[in-house]
Write a protein that holds these residues in place. Structure first.
Motif, mmCIF file in Angstrom:
data_model
loop_
_atom_site.group_PDB
_atom_site.id
_atom_site.type_symbol
_atom_site.label_atom_id
_atom_site.label_comp_id
_atom_site.label_asym_id
_atom_site.label_seq_id
_atom_site.Cartn_x
_atom_site.Cartn_y
_atom_site.Cartn_z
ATOM 1 N N ARG A 33 0.838 -1.199 0.000
ATOM 2 C CA ARG A 33 0.000 0.000 0.000
ATOM 3 C C ARG A 33 0.878 1.256 0.000
ATOM 4 O O ARG A 33 0.599 2.239 -0.656
ATOM 5 C CB ARG A 33 -0.899 -0.030 1.240
ATOM 6 C CG ARG A 33 -2.116 0.828 1.151
ATOM 7 C CD ARG A 33 -2.873 0.779 2.457
ATOM 8 N NE ARG A 33 -2.025 1.234 3.558
ATOM 9 C CZ ARG A 33 -2.344 1.127 4.840
ATOM 10 N NH1 ARG A 33 -3.468 0.551 5.201
ATOM 11 N NH2 ARG A 33 -1.543 1.579 5.759
ATOM 12 N N ILE A 34 1.966 1.188 0.768
ATOM 13 C CA ILE A 34 2.870 2.339 0.842
ATOM 14 C C ILE A 34 3.526 2.592 -0.513
ATOM 15 O O ILE A 34 3.615 3.725 -0.977
ATOM 16 C CB ILE A 34 3.945 2.104 1.926
ATOM 17 C CG1 ILE A 34 3.289 2.124 3.308
ATOM 18 C CG2 ILE A 34 5.036 3.163 1.843
ATOM 19 C CD1 ILE A 34 4.188 1.622 4.407
ATOM 20 N N GLU A 35 3.960 1.521 -1.173
ATOM 21 C CA GLU A 35 4.598 1.719 -2.478
ATOM 22 C C GLU A 35 3.618 2.326 -3.471
ATOM 23 O O GLU A 35 3.990 3.152 -4.296
ATOM 24 C CB GLU A 35 5.175 0.397 -3.009
ATOM 25 C CG GLU A 35 6.418 -0.081 -2.268
ATOM 26 C CD GLU A 35 7.487 1.017 -2.085
ATOM 27 O OE1 GLU A 35 7.794 1.727 -3.062
ATOM 28 O OE2 GLU A 35 7.992 1.172 -0.959
ATOM 29 N N ALA A 37 1.232 4.385 -2.672
ATOM 30 C CA ALA A 37 1.138 5.799 -2.285
ATOM 31 C C ALA A 37 2.330 6.582 -2.810
ATOM 32 O O ALA A 37 2.213 7.731 -3.228
ATOM 33 C CB ALA A 37 1.052 5.917 -0.762
ATOM 34 N N ARG A 38 3.506 5.924 -2.809
ATOM 35 C CA ARG A 38 4.715 6.632 -3.249
ATOM 36 C C ARG A 38 4.735 6.861 -4.752
ATOM 37 O O ARG A 38 5.442 7.718 -5.238
ATOM 38 C CB ARG A 38 5.956 5.832 -2.834
ATOM 39 C CG ARG A 38 6.255 5.929 -1.348
ATOM 40 C CD ARG A 38 7.219 4.856 -0.924
ATOM 41 N NE ARG A 38 8.529 5.014 -1.506
ATOM 42 C CZ ARG A 38 9.530 5.714 -0.966
ATOM 43 N NH1 ARG A 38 9.347 6.353 0.162
ATOM 44 N NH2 ARG A 38 10.700 5.783 -1.540
ATOM 45 N N PHE B 334 0.477 4.961 8.831
ATOM 46 C CA PHE B 334 1.904 4.777 8.551
ATOM 47 C C PHE B 334 2.182 4.660 7.064
ATOM 48 O O PHE B 334 1.595 3.825 6.372
ATOM 49 C CB PHE B 334 2.443 3.534 9.268
ATOM 50 C CG PHE B 334 3.892 3.263 8.950
ATOM 51 C CD1 PHE B 334 4.899 3.920 9.638
ATOM 52 C CD2 PHE B 334 4.255 2.387 7.934
ATOM 53 C CE1 PHE B 334 6.227 3.704 9.328
ATOM 54 C CE2 PHE B 334 5.586 2.156 7.622
ATOM 55 C CZ PHE B 334 6.569 2.821 8.315
ATOM 56 N N GLY B 335 3.059 5.533 6.574
ATOM 57 C CA GLY B 335 3.576 5.388 5.221
ATOM 58 C C GLY B 335 2.645 5.892 4.133
ATOM 59 O O GLY B 335 3.055 6.032 2.989
ATOM 60 N N THR B 336 1.399 6.171 4.479
ATOM 61 C CA THR B 336 0.495 6.708 3.464
ATOM 62 C C THR B 336 0.209 8.175 3.781
ATOM 63 O O THR B 336 0.732 9.071 3.124
ATOM 64 C CB THR B 336 -0.795 5.880 3.383
ATOM 65 O OG1 THR B 336 -1.290 5.644 4.711
ATOM 66 C CG2 THR B 336 -0.534 4.544 2.741
ATOM 67 N N GLU B 341 8.192 13.060 4.778
ATOM 68 C CA GLU B 341 8.030 14.374 4.155
ATOM 69 C C GLU B 341 6.785 15.094 4.652
ATOM 70 O O GLU B 341 6.742 16.316 4.664
ATOM 71 C CB GLU B 341 8.088 14.317 2.625
ATOM 72 C CG GLU B 341 7.267 13.275 1.902
ATOM 73 C CD GLU B 341 7.931 11.911 1.781
ATOM 74 O OE1 GLU B 341 8.599 11.479 2.749
ATOM 75 O OE2 GLU B 341 7.748 11.252 0.746
ATOM 76 N N TYR B 359 10.554 3.437 8.377
ATOM 77 C CA TYR B 359 10.224 3.882 7.014
ATOM 78 C C TYR B 359 11.488 4.054 6.179
ATOM 79 O O TYR B 359 11.563 3.636 5.040
ATOM 80 C CB TYR B 359 9.453 5.199 7.068
ATOM 81 C CG TYR B 359 8.895 5.643 5.736
ATOM 82 C CD1 TYR B 359 7.593 5.325 5.365
ATOM 83 C CD2 TYR B 359 9.664 6.373 4.844
ATOM 84 C CE1 TYR B 359 7.079 5.720 4.144
ATOM 85 C CE2 TYR B 359 9.165 6.771 3.617
ATOM 86 C CZ TYR B 359 7.868 6.442 3.274
ATOM 87 O OH TYR B 359 7.366 6.831 2.055
ATOM 88 N N ARG B 363 11.708 -0.531 5.521
ATOM 89 C CA ARG B 363 10.409 -0.663 4.884
ATOM 90 C C ARG B 363 10.468 -1.656 3.732
ATOM 91 O O ARG B 363 10.344 -1.325 2.568
ATOM 92 C CB ARG B 363 9.998 0.725 4.368
ATOM 93 C CG ARG B 363 8.571 0.894 3.944
ATOM 94 C CD ARG B 363 8.397 2.194 3.185
ATOM 95 N NE ARG B 363 9.113 2.164 1.943
ATOM 96 C CZ ARG B 363 10.101 2.972 1.628
ATOM 97 N NH1 ARG B 363 10.492 3.889 2.457
ATOM 98 N NH2 ARG B 363 10.728 2.869 0.463
#
Lengths: 380, 382
Positions: A33-35, A37-38, B334-336, B341, B359, B363
């Motif tokens: 999910r984080i990737e 978002a990135r 977290f992370g979203t 930043e 992170y 990560r």
């Protein structure tokens, strides 16, 4: 001493948090999910420019994408190379520009003049071009000593001669006292692309070798120490140097096996490798023990709590080359006067795409991510 | 580099890792909390968890001074910095900490004069060079940094420097550990004691942790081998049925602490009745302020500090992360929504914060990474 009023609610908090955590399924799902978002298009959230926007990390990248590329959009700009490649008649030219605002203006091993010439020469050279002509623009602050200006300009003349380029045009502006920090220099340059190589940050392939041309971080640490905030003395000098003959030697040795060359300036080697990993959709795996760093740089970085991988160099490049030519290229770099201490520091792998991984000297693994802004010294 | 490489020797690490693995009881899981943010940073930076058996887990504690600062105190500091005659000075990792209306970096971009310093003495130097301004030092940190703040105030007093002041946010470690121990969901087998704090307070204050709470504690250094050895010592205590305070960091930490540093703190500062901690709420007698005698150097008395109270954002689970109840990645944002930043919570700001460390350094899926690093043997030949 007793702990405070919220003790009772902790249990409820914790239970609620655990319930929330279960919805997240697994760590792997969160990471995916984080990737996602990135990968989203970046937005600038700040209402004003902060220093982080100039530090070469994520904030800079976001500003460039969301403001400059968005407005000027064209395929050549979108490549975001060190230099643009443009056709004029039958010739292919590399074209680049850079501004210099270093403080202090003079530091061990050089001054703003060396940086302004070498920086632009190097941006052309790592694009595979032969640097030809430069421009020089000066923004001077009222009251700036003429003797200092002469020193800077003499240095630029010497650096241009050493790099075989001519400064053929320029501009001068003077602003009121307090409106600039002594002297700012902007250079632009054109170079001739007469080789047929295609160098692109996105060209790295699994199995490729990653080479750095010498010990990293000398310039950044020299300037930090020259600012005098730390009261540390060392014999360290800036690594500022023109890299055009080194680049030519790499291309002669590696030919079409040379995929990427970048000079590791602001943001250091880590930032370059992240750009390569992301543009290529590949992983870059670095072996920390193989990364050349001088003990003085390691020491200063330890004191400040910063990582040499993010510290700027002004005369070092990162080359990603095909495995078949890695040995020849490394030998060619080491044989060059600017390539003393060069090393293969890692490999390109296919998974996980877009990430830079470090095998630590201690025997562990971790990510090497882009920084948000300048590396901030830790308090303890 | 001498005095660094010896403490990062991978061969010694593998040896310690084997010893730790041998002490693991089959079927038992172990969780140790490293109290100090400096340890968290080391653990991630060196990939130390790769050396630990999967049944041994390190839980990241509340010992990052930036991370425990409530948003309201940042807003208060910015309110002080916005006075025309003020130059605010702060440590580097304070600059990006978000308050209710932005960080020091944002306030600086909007016109406030805020400067980064490496030591409170640098702030004193700025005060000497700017007699027309008042230089305020944003003092943060545990007992580690409190002595240098105290000594700086004493020096300012000795020099008769009237344009220097301190905005005191110093906190003390023992009440925070007590708060953790009182947490009903505590599932820890022991603690890695904070090395830097202990150089000042020594190891005696931790006695109650072993005696009253039955948890062993090993005061640990900051190099990766220090931490591995401390984990080994904790495992050894558990295996031998002991529960004690041990000092692994003897090369720096005296058992009784540093008397002169403690005297300097005691001379200049006193305990506040209570102080708000990010994520942990109000904890009584957990922070320090300047004594009445030093009121002339106390920014809180010199300026009308609004005393802003900002509730932590609803989505933010910094509290659970600080208590070790949640892993960083288990936090909802977290992370979203919360990234280095654009941090929502303070754990994402400082490189010592558990979330930022995870992170920035951790990560990834460990199994995938192991595969990648094995497949791509990074170095052809040196």
């Amino acid at each position: 001493m007793t702990s405070g009023t919220r003790g009772a609610s902790w249990a409820e908090d914790a239970v609620a948090a655990h319930a929330g955590a279960e919805h997240l399924r697994s760590e792997e799902a969160v990471l995916e999910r984080i990737e996602r978002a990135r990968r989203r298009r970046p937005r600038v959230r700040e209402e004003r420019i902060t220093l982080a926007h100039g530090a070469g990390g994520k904030a800079t990248a976001t500003l460039i994408e969301a403001v400059f590329v968005d407005a000027f959009r064209n395929p050549e700009l979108e490549r975001l190379g060190d230099a643009a490649v443009v056709g004029v008649g039958d010739a292919r030219l590399a074209f680049t520009t850079d501004s210099y605002v270093v403080s202090p203006l003079f530091f061990p091993g050089g001054n703003i003049g060396d940086l302004a010439v070498n920086g632009t020469v190097n941006d052309l050279a790592v694009a595979g071009a032969r640097p030809q002509h430069l421009s020089a623009g000066f923004v001077l602050e009222e009251g700036f000593p003429l003797a200092d200006l002469r020193r800077i300009v003499d240095t630029m003349a010497a650096a241009a001669a050493a790099a075989g380029v001519q400064i053929v045009t320029g501009d001068t502006k003077v602003v009121q006292r307090g409106k600039a920090d002594g002297c700012f220099v902007t250079t632009a340059g054109v170079g001739l692309l007469d080789r047929t190589v295609v160098l692109d940050a996105g060209a790295a392939r699994p199995g490729d070798a990653v080479i750095v041309s010498g010990p990293i971080g000398d310039h950044g640490v020299t300037v930090m120490l020259a600012r005098g905030d730390l009261d540390v003395e060392s014999d360290l000098v800036s690594d500022t140097a023109p890299l055009h003959t080194l680049c030519a030697a790499i291309l002669d040795a590696g030919g079409r096996g040379v995929r990427v060359m970048r000079d590791a300036t602001r943001g250091g080697v880590a930032t370059i490798l992240n750009e390569v990993a992301r543009a290529s959709g590949a992983a870059v795996v670095v072996d920390e023990a193989a990364v050349p760093v001088r003990p003085e740089v390691t020491g200063a970085a330890e004191l400040l709590g910063i990582d040499p991988l993010y510290v700027a160099c002004e005369g070092r490049l990162v080359a990603v080359v095909a495995e078949e030519v890695a040995e020849e290229v490394l030998a060619a770099v080491r044989a060059h006067p600017s390539g003393d201490g060069a090393a293969v520091i890692g490999r390109v792998a296919d998974d996980p795409p877009g990430l830079v991984l470090l095998r630590t000297a201690f025997g562990g693994t971790r990510i090497v991510d882009l920084l948000v802004g300048d590396p901030l010294p830790r308090i303890c | 580099m001498r005095f660094v490489d010896e403490f990062r020797d991978p061969e010694a690490a593998r040896h310690l890792a084997r010893s730790i693995a041998e002490l693991c009881e089959p079927g038992r899981r172990y969780a140790f909390m490293e109290v100090c943010g400096g340890h968290t940073h080391t653990i991630y930076k060196h990939g130390l968890e790769d050396h630990l058996p999967e049944t041994v887990r390190l839980v990241h504690g509340p010992g990052c001074p930036v991370c425990v600062l409530p948003m309201g105190r940042v807003d208060d500091a910015i309110a002080i910095a916005e006075h025309d005659d003020v130059i605010m000075t702060a440590f580097g990792d304070m600059m990006r900490v978000p308050g209710g209306r932005g960080s020091f970096f944002d306030a600086k971009a909007a016109g406030a004069d805020i400067r980064m310093v490496y030591s409170p003495l640098d702030a004193l130097k700025i005060a000497r060079n700017h007699p027309d301004k008042r230089v305020v030092f944003m003092a943060i940190g545990f007992e580690t940094t409190a002595p240098s703040t105290a000594m700086t105030v004493l020096r300012a007093q000795a020099e008769g420097l009237e344009n220097f002041a301190v905005f005191a946010n110093h906190v003390t470690i023992i009440p925070a550990i007590k708060a953790i121990l009182d947490s009903p969901d505590l599932r820890l087998d022991g603690f890695l004691g904070p090395g830097h704090v202990s150089t000042v307070i020594g190891c005696r204050p931790y006695a109650f942790i072993a005696r009253d709470h039955g948890k062993p504690l090993v005061t640990s250094g900051f190099e990766p081998l220090d931490i591995l050895q401390s984990v080994h010592w904790l495992m050894r205590q558990l295996a031998e049925g002991r529960c004690e305070v041990e000092n692994q960091y003897t090369r720096v930490v005296p058992w009784d602490g540093n008397r002169r540093a403690l005297e300097a703190i005691g001379r200049v500062m006193e305990l506040r009745p209570w102080f708000e901690w990010r994520g942990l709420g109000f904890i009584s007698h957990s922070a320090m302020q300047l004594r009445e005698e030093f009121a002339a150097f106390d920014a809180e008395r010199l300026y009308d500090v609004p005393g802003v109270r900002v509730a932590d954002p609803k989505a933010c689970q910094c509290g659970e992360v600080l208590k070790g109840v949640l892993e960083p990645w288990e936090c909802k944002v977290f992370g979203t929504a919360c990234t280095p930043e654009t941090p929502i919570g303070t754990c994402m700001v400082s490189s010592e914060g558990a979330c930022a460390a995870y992170y920035n350094f951790g990560r990834f899926s460990r199994s995938r990474v192991r595969e990648a690093t094995l497949l791509a043997d990074p170095v052809v030949r040196r």
